[in-house]
Write an enzyme that holds these catalytic residues in place. Structure first.
Site, PDB file in Angstrom:
ATOM      1  N   TYR A 132       0.710  -1.399   0.015  1.00 43.48           N
ATOM      2  CA  TYR A 132       0.064   0.042   0.135  1.00 43.48           C
ATOM      3  C   TYR A 132       0.994   1.199   0.115  1.00 43.48           C
ATOM      4  O   TYR A 132       1.723   1.264  -0.839  1.00 43.48           O
ATOM      5  CB  TYR A 132      -0.948  -0.044   1.223  1.00 43.48           C
ATOM      6  CG  TYR A 132      -2.132   0.742   0.952  1.00 43.48           C
ATOM      7  CD1 TYR A 132      -2.987   0.854  -0.012  1.00 43.48           C
ATOM      8  CD2 TYR A 132      -2.478   1.872   1.787  1.00 43.48           C
ATOM      9  CE1 TYR A 132      -4.014   1.705  -0.362  1.00 43.48           C
ATOM     10  CE2 TYR A 132      -3.503   2.497   1.855  1.00 43.48           C
ATOM     11  CZ  TYR A 132      -4.373   2.533   0.406  1.00 43.48           C
ATOM     12  OH  TYR A 132      -5.562   3.534   0.422  1.00 43.48           O
ATOM     13  N   LYS A 177     -19.929 -20.719 -10.250  1.00 45.56           N
ATOM     14  CA  LYS A 177     -19.243 -20.409 -11.718  1.00 45.56           C
ATOM     15  C   LYS A 177     -17.727 -20.004 -11.463  1.00 45.56           C
ATOM     16  O   LYS A 177     -16.901 -20.580 -12.115  1.00 45.56           O
ATOM     17  CB  LYS A 177     -20.185 -19.624 -12.451  1.00 45.56           C
ATOM     18  CG  LYS A 177     -19.479 -19.449 -13.703  1.00 45.56           C
ATOM     19  CD  LYS A 177     -20.128 -20.755 -14.752  1.00 45.56           C
ATOM     20  CE  LYS A 177     -20.172 -20.473 -16.312  1.00 45.56           C
ATOM     21  NZ  LYS A 177     -20.790 -21.264 -17.140  1.00 45.56           N
TER      22      LYS A 177
END
Length: 753
Positions: A42, A97
């Site tokens: 970060y 999925k």
């Protein structure tokens, strides 16, 4: 033909609830332990790739997950065969999925459910997500909105947009049809094709076949109102109209007369035997309605033995399964940073699948089905178990994308790309699927010895309802009924066969056998009666010994050493008999067998050689080529260790036995598992790859290794697998889950040992 797998509501809910709600986690792929790691991940380190992407947007594929990330998007208006149940209800399907993408092609996927039925709102929302993803998979959106949404998104987005309900089915259908026509001696441009079901999948199937050479007026599309012909106005829309044929035929029955091919994406029973009888010679019938086809293969073959039949069902040959297509299409598209998935890429996928089915089938696939598979009328489409899919289909798709100019970053070395694809797949899932398929083929009568344990009962129900065979539960009927009711499986009471000494007519036979076996080991008739009639482990073993079951699973309620001692009353399962316990560790895409984890307390060199041989047999049963490392504190003689001596001697014992697998030692675990380290420091080592079998010095070190990997690394543990015993017996651990017990039952059904 095995019966259709049955999944109960309770099992389905438990699967989605445990061990945590949902079907996937997000896991960091970079270190996140120190302050420095956080500074790089970060602020301030992240500013560097931010600027790089701002300067050159193409580098987003280098510095972010975009290049391996697909969005699975639905609004829930056409969920499976359940209809419009809304966006929130579609989430389990979309999560499913997403994990299929990961399982079959190592593609990261995130499900996104949009709570709107307005196509314009969906188009706007999805188009705004373009920077995040490398591709968009649309799913379970009803027609005709799905056509509008997909077409518009393709026009405005510069990443692949693919509606799998349409194109996934079309690609697999086309692959199977290419091979069916080859076997029939027909060409697609000369065939009369009848399609029943004018929804998204049906229209996509016909469009793809026409792009592959089928002639427009040779293709008759039918819906609930009959043939779609030029001039018809009832029930029409622009997508149906595009396939209206010049014909005088008006009904499906009329269209089927003389047809070469039938494609069904409609409803159960839509096709009759009379219709099949009226088709041309060597008819091709793809009855793809789910869960029940338009006509079953048995019904079709009863009137037309010359028919080639495919369905959407896994319990029939020639399954048209979308999982053969969409993961690999996206894999190939993502790896060239494609702007789209075009017809050429879909055709390349279909042709590669068709070609793969014509090639020799690997042993591990044949093993999964319990029979040799070869190209022919019952094998025109590859199976999802085929390990070659990952490195055969994506390169074909990628090449087609590069040839048609949709690749942002073409692959220069396709051979190296194939090797990379081979290395990135997790073999564990395919192995587990393979043994489940073999178990389903075997249809073993499985004895579950501990019918008083709810976990065992749930595993027994799952075993039987998964179509794996017959579950025989040892226990008291009232107790079994009560525990099943508490588990929400009251309806399973009628399905299971509950057996105990009180209701078997074989008890006297069992006691006579046991007395003859143990009478000179200090057991009198009373002892024998207590063992045979009151101890479930002994009783279950006697059932197995006398052929009243085909396999045995036990150990969930008692320590494995105690259970093994009881089994030894009936079977020769001691170290002196050559019995060995092999535990399989599955972790981060690797499978390692550790031996002996059950029987041999402190093996000598000759015992270690036996352990290696038994372990190699288990490895081969799992589809692995054995590479055995005798592991120790030292490596090839240094540092000198008294307890390493036997590990040094064991390979010399195998040398004299001329075994047919790789082995070497002694060596430390890091050398055994890290082939680069092995080649660099010990180039003389006889192993050609990292070891997949670790033979350890003693049972306690084996136990420590397994439990440490299980608790600290989260490895999946299967075993110990008891081998060297004449009947299939598997002993669970006391902390086994329902799934662990089921896996052990499957191992026993396959006779892995």
């Amino acid at each position: 033909m095995s019966s259709k797998t049955r999944v109960t509501p309770e099992e389905a809910l438990a699967y989605h609830l445990e061990p945590r709600p949902g079907k996937y986690d997000v896991v960091a792929s970079t270190p996140m332990a120190t302050q420095r790691d956080l500074s790089l991940a970060y602020s301030p380190g992240v500013a560097v790739p931010v600027q790089a992407i701002a300067d050159n947007p193409a580098t987003a594929y280098d510095y972010t997950v975009k290049g391996n990330m697909v969005a699975v998007i639905s609004n829930g208006t056409a969920i499976l065969g359940m209809g419009n149940l809304g966006a929130l209800a579609s989430k389990p399907v979309m999560e499913g999925k997403a994990v299929l993408f990961k399982r079959f092609a190592d593609v990261n996927a995130i499900d996104i459910e949009l709570d709107t039925e307005d196509p314009d709102e969906i188009i706007k929302a999805v188009s705004l997500m373009g920077p995040t993803f490398g591709g968009i998979n649309l799913e379970d959106i009803k027609a005709p909105e799905c056509f509008i949404i997909e077409q518009r998104l393709k026009e405005i987005m510069d990443i692949p947009v693919f509606h799998d309900d349409q194109h996934g089915t079309a690609v697999i259908c086309a692959a199977g049809l290419l091979n069916a026509l080859e076997l029939s001696g027909k060409k697609i441009e000369n065939c009369r094709i009848v399609l029943n079901g004018a929804g998204a999948a049906g229209i996509a199937c016909l469009e793809l076949l026409k792009s592959m050479g089928a002639k427009h007026d040779n293709c008759l599309m039918c819906d609930t109102k009959g043939v779609i012909y030029q001039g018809r106005t009832e029930g029409m829309n622009q997508w149906k109209s595009a396939h209206a044929a010049r014909t005088d035929l008006r009904t499906l029955e009329e269209a089927m007369r003389g047809a070469d091919v039938f494609l069904g994406v409609s409803a159960k029973g839509a096709v009759t035997q009379d219709m099949v009888l009226s088709m041309a010679e060597n008819p091709v019938i793809f009855a793809m309605a789910n869960p029940d086809p338009e006509i079953t293969p048995e019904e079709a073959h009863a009137v037309r033995p010359d028919a080639i039949v495919a369905t959407g069902r896994s319990d029939y040959p020639n399954q048209v399964n979308n999982v053969l297509g969409f993961p690999y299409l996206f894999r190939g598209a993502l790896d060239i940073h494609a702007r789209a998935i075009n017809d050429e890429m879909k055709i390349a996928c279909a042709q590669a699948l068709a070609k793969l089915a014509r090639e020799d089938v690997p042993d591990e696939v044949a093993m999964a089905y319990g029979r040799k598979l070869s190209f022919g009328r019952d094998y025109i489409i590859p199976t999802p178990f085929d390990p070659r899919l990952i490195h055969v289909i994506p390169p074909a798709v990628a090449k087609a994308g590069m040839d048609t100019g949709v690749a942002r970053r073409p692959i220069i070395d396709l051979r190296a790309y194939e090797q990379n694809l081979k290395s990135r797949m997790d073999p564990t899932a395919s192995i587990l699927q393979g043994i489940h398929a073999r178990a389903r083929q075997a249809q073993a009568r499985m004895i579950f010895a501990e019918g008083d344990d709810p976990r065992v009962l749930r595993a027994a129900v799952a075993y039987q309802r998964a179509g794996l065979g017959k579950a025989l539960v040892v226990g008291r009927e009232n107790d079994v009924r009560e525990k099943l009711e508490q588990a929400g499986l009251a309806d399973a009471v009628r399905e299971l066969e509950v057996v105990n000494a009180a209701n078997t007519r074989h008890l006297d036979q069992y006691k006579d056998f046991l007395y003859n076996r143990l009478q000179r080991q200090g057991f009198d008739r009373e002892d024998i009666h207590r063992l045979a009639a009151r101890d479930r482990h002994v009783f279950s073993s006697l059932m197995l010994q006398h052929g009243h079951g085909d396999g045995l699973v036990t150990g969930a309620t008692r320590k494995s050493a105690h259970v093994l001692s009881l089994i030894n009353h009936v079977f020769d399962a001691k170290a002196s008999d050559g019995a060995v316990g092999v535990t399989a560790l599955l972790h981060k895409g690797r499978i390692v067998l550790i031996s002996d984890t059950l029987v041999q307390e402190w093996p000598e060199p000759e015992d270690l050689a036996t352990i290696a041989i038994r372990s190699a047999d288990v490895a081969r049963s799992l589809g692995l080529e054995p590479r055995v490392a005798f592991v120790s504190f030292s490596t090839f003689g240094y540092p000198v260790s008294e307890r390493a001596t036997k590990m040094h001697q064991a390979p010399r014992v195998l040398d004299k036995m001329r075994v047919d697998f790789e082995y070497d030692g002694e060596m430390t675990v890091d050398v055994a598992l890290n082939h680069d380290l092995m080649r660099r420091n010990y180039p003389f080592c006889r192993l050609t790859g990292p070891a997949n079998i670790l033979v350890v010095p003693a049972r306690h070190s084996a136990s420590i290794s397994v439990k440490l990997m299980q608790e600290m690394a989260g490895a999946t543990v299967i075993g110990p697998i008891l081998t060297g015993v004449k009947k299939p017996i598997q002993i669970c651990s006391t902390n086994s889950t329902v799934n662990d017990i089921l896996n052990m039952a499957v191992m026993a059904a396959c006779d892995i040992a």
